[in-house]
Design a protein around this motif. Sequence first.
Motif, PDB file in Angstrom:
ATOM      1  N   ARG A  85       0.532  -1.035   0.134  1.00 40.18           N
ATOM      2  CA  ARG A  85       0.418   0.060   0.277  1.00 40.18           C
ATOM      3  C   ARG A  85       0.593   0.720  -0.447  1.00 40.18           C
ATOM      4  NH1 ARG A  85      -3.491   0.046   4.775  1.00 40.18           N
ATOM      5  NH2 ARG A  85      -1.643  -0.863   5.521  1.00 40.18           N
ATOM      6  N   ARG A  86       1.889   2.132  -0.072  1.00 35.12           N
ATOM      7  CA  ARG A  86       2.617   2.256   0.423  1.00 35.12           C
ATOM      8  C   ARG A  86       3.013   3.359  -1.336  1.00 35.12           C
ATOM      9  NH1 ARG A  86       6.905  -1.511  -0.764  1.00 35.12           N
ATOM     10  NH2 ARG A  86       8.434  -0.833  -2.448  1.00 35.12           N
ATOM     11  N   ASP A  87       2.424   3.081  -2.515  1.00 34.27           N
ATOM     12  CA  ASP A  87       2.001   3.752  -3.226  1.00 34.27           C
ATOM     13  C   ASP A  87       0.750   4.581  -3.240  1.00 34.27           C
ATOM     14  OD1 ASP A  87       4.861   2.879  -4.464  1.00 34.27           O
ATOM     15  OD2 ASP A  87       3.816   1.187  -5.860  1.00 34.27           O
ATOM     16  N   LEU A  88      -0.233   4.044  -2.366  1.00 45.27           N
ATOM     17  CA  LEU A  88      -1.253   4.881  -2.147  1.00 45.27           C
ATOM     18  C   LEU A  88      -1.207   6.087  -1.083  1.00 45.27           C
ATOM     19  CD1 LEU A  88      -3.740   1.235  -2.376  1.00 45.27           C
ATOM     20  CD2 LEU A  88      -3.101   3.478  -4.676  1.00 45.27           C
ATOM     21  N   LEU A  89      -0.538   5.539  -0.495  1.00 47.82           N
ATOM     22  CA  LEU A  89       0.032   6.100   0.538  1.00 47.82           C
ATOM     23  C   LEU A  89       0.807   7.287   0.186  1.00 47.82           C
ATOM     24  CD1 LEU A  89       0.106   6.989   3.895  1.00 47.82           C
ATOM     25  CD2 LEU A  89       1.821   5.478   4.070  1.00 47.82           C
ATOM     26  N   VAL A  90       1.818   7.111  -0.583  1.00 49.09           N
ATOM     27  CA  VAL A  90       1.692   8.320  -2.007  1.00 49.09           C
ATOM     28  C   VAL A  90       1.388   9.571  -1.891  1.00 49.09           C
ATOM     29  CG1 VAL A  90       4.218   8.663  -2.846  1.00 49.09           C
ATOM     30  CG2 VAL A  90       4.628   7.278  -0.864  1.00 49.09           C
ATOM     31  N   ASP A  91       0.479   8.607  -2.603  1.00 48.86           N
ATOM     32  CA  ASP A  91       0.086   8.976  -4.160  1.00 48.86           C
ATOM     33  C   ASP A  91      -1.539   9.904  -3.442  1.00 48.86           C
ATOM     34  OD1 ASP A  91       0.780   8.120  -6.049  1.00 48.86           O
ATOM     35  OD2 ASP A  91      -0.603   6.724  -6.535  1.00 48.86           O
ATOM     36  N   ASP A  92      -1.701   9.705  -1.796  1.00 47.63           N
ATOM     37  CA  ASP A  92      -3.057  10.090  -1.027  1.00 47.63           C
ATOM     38  C   ASP A  92      -2.219  11.090  -0.325  1.00 47.63           C
ATOM     39  OD1 ASP A  92      -4.976   8.467  -1.665  1.00 47.63           O
ATOM     40  OD2 ASP A  92      -5.257   7.555   0.517  1.00 47.63           O
ATOM     41  N   LEU A  93      -0.998  11.059   0.148  1.00 44.27           N
ATOM     42  CA  LEU A  93      -0.232  12.602   0.627  1.00 44.27           C
ATOM     43  C   LEU A  93       0.322  13.384   0.176  1.00 44.27           C
ATOM     44  CD1 LEU A  93       2.267  10.460   3.018  1.00 44.27           C
ATOM     45  CD2 LEU A  93       1.094  12.064   4.246  1.00 44.27           C
ATOM     46  N   ALA A  94       0.522  12.843  -1.326  1.00 47.48           N
ATOM     47  CA  ALA A  94       0.145  14.091  -2.604  1.00 47.48           C
ATOM     48  C   ALA A  94      -0.578  14.743  -3.025  1.00 47.48           C
ATOM     49  CB  ALA A  94       1.537  13.267  -3.760  1.00 47.48           C
ATOM     50  N   ALA A  95      -1.364  13.536  -3.075  1.00 47.06           N
ATOM     51  CA  ALA A  95      -2.730  14.702  -3.312  1.00 47.06           C
ATOM     52  C   ALA A  95      -3.024  15.622  -2.218  1.00 47.06           C
ATOM     53  CB  ALA A  95      -3.929  14.149  -3.220  1.00 47.06           C
ATOM     54  N   LEU A  96      -2.852  15.756  -0.871  1.00 49.90           N
ATOM     55  CA  LEU A  96      -2.732  16.963   0.317  1.00 49.90           C
ATOM     56  C   LEU A  96      -1.917  17.620   0.082  1.00 49.90           C
ATOM     57  CD1 LEU A  96      -4.300  14.087   3.405  1.00 49.90           C
ATOM     58  CD2 LEU A  96      -4.952  16.177   1.981  1.00 49.90           C
ATOM     59  N   ASN A  97      -0.875  17.615  -0.847  1.00 53.41           N
ATOM     60  CA  ASN A  97      -0.038  18.565  -0.779  1.00 53.41           C
ATOM     61  C   ASN A  97       1.521  18.175   0.296  1.00 53.41           C
ATOM     62  OD1 ASN A  97       0.005  19.661  -3.541  1.00 53.41           O
ATOM     63  ND2 ASN A  97      -1.755  21.066  -2.112  1.00 53.41           N
ATOM     64  N   ALA A  98       1.044  17.475   0.990  1.00 55.87           N
ATOM     65  CA  ALA A  98       2.190  16.597   2.279  1.00 55.87           C
ATOM     66  C   ALA A  98       3.494  15.886   1.393  1.00 55.87           C
ATOM     67  CB  ALA A  98       0.960  16.193   3.159  1.00 55.87           C
ATOM     68  N   PRO A  99       4.516  16.678   2.255  1.00 53.82           N
ATOM     69  CA  PRO A  99       5.661  15.489   2.157  1.00 53.82           C
ATOM     70  C   PRO A  99       5.332  14.475   2.135  1.00 53.82           C
ATOM     71  CG  PRO A  99       6.236  17.697   3.428  1.00 53.82           C
ATOM     72  CD  PRO A  99       4.591  17.694   2.764  1.00 53.82           C
ATOM     73  N   LEU A 100       6.780  13.739   1.539  1.00 53.11           N
ATOM     74  CA  LEU A 100       7.040  11.953   2.528  1.00 53.11           C
ATOM     75  C   LEU A 100       7.635  12.742   3.853  1.00 53.11           C
ATOM     76  CD1 LEU A 100       5.701   9.379   2.121  1.00 53.11           C
ATOM     77  CD2 LEU A 100       7.987   9.704   0.732  1.00 53.11           C
ATOM     78  N   PRO A 101       6.942  12.313   4.711  1.00 50.99           N
ATOM     79  CA  PRO A 101       8.072  12.514   5.595  1.00 50.99           C
ATOM     80  C   PRO A 101       9.125  11.323   5.763  1.00 50.99           C
ATOM     81  CG  PRO A 101       6.253  10.777   6.763  1.00 50.99           C
ATOM     82  CD  PRO A 101       5.718  11.948   5.526  1.00 50.99           C
ATOM     83  N   PRO A 102       9.887  11.469   6.396  1.00 49.31           N
ATOM     84  CA  PRO A 102      10.994  10.661   6.862  1.00 49.31           C
ATOM     85  C   PRO A 102      10.802   8.903   7.565  1.00 49.31           C
ATOM     86  CG  PRO A 102      12.143  12.738   8.228  1.00 49.31           C
ATOM     87  CD  PRO A 102      10.711  12.373   7.419  1.00 49.31           C
TER      88      PRO A 102
END
Length: 178
Positions: free
Chosen positions: A68-85
């Motif tokens: 599910r990591r790609d889905l998670l990255v996509d949802d964060l991107a849709a919220l204009n949120a950076p991927l945290p460390p």
Amino acid sequence: MSLRNALRAGTSDCHADVDALFGRFDLGREADYRAFLSAHARAVPAVEIALENSGIERLIPDWHERRRRDLLVDDLAALNAPLPPSLAAPDMPDDAALLGAVYVLEGSKLGGAMLAKAVGDGLPAAYLSPFGPKGGMKAFMDMLDASGADETAAVEAARAIFALFHKAAAMELEMAAS
């Protein structure tokens, strides 16, 4: 005792603790939802990559459909949120550890399906609503019970993954409070 029952019993306290911590995020509010997803992003990609580096596809051939990591990255991107460390995933030295780790990730999918109903209108929720392979959870649970994996090692690994999620949620809640 079946491995699934050993995992359920051996992690019930961790599960309740992590659920309570993540329950503090109001998924109807964009800021809280972003923090909730960020907490997951601190743990899920690291665990999935560690599983893949340890050969999870050997045990779970449909692994690529479960990630599910790609889905998670996509949802964060849709919220204009950076991927945290990412936090460091625990070692997964054997099949029992791999199965214990997957147990936590697969269980979080079930919880995610329930949580998806609380996500605010217009907010992306692909991560909480993955399709995955049809009958995937039952197949995984059956495979757990047929695996013959060491219960103690599987429970220890699952508890380590719950601890990782706990740390990630605590970090995000602390940042939101400051």
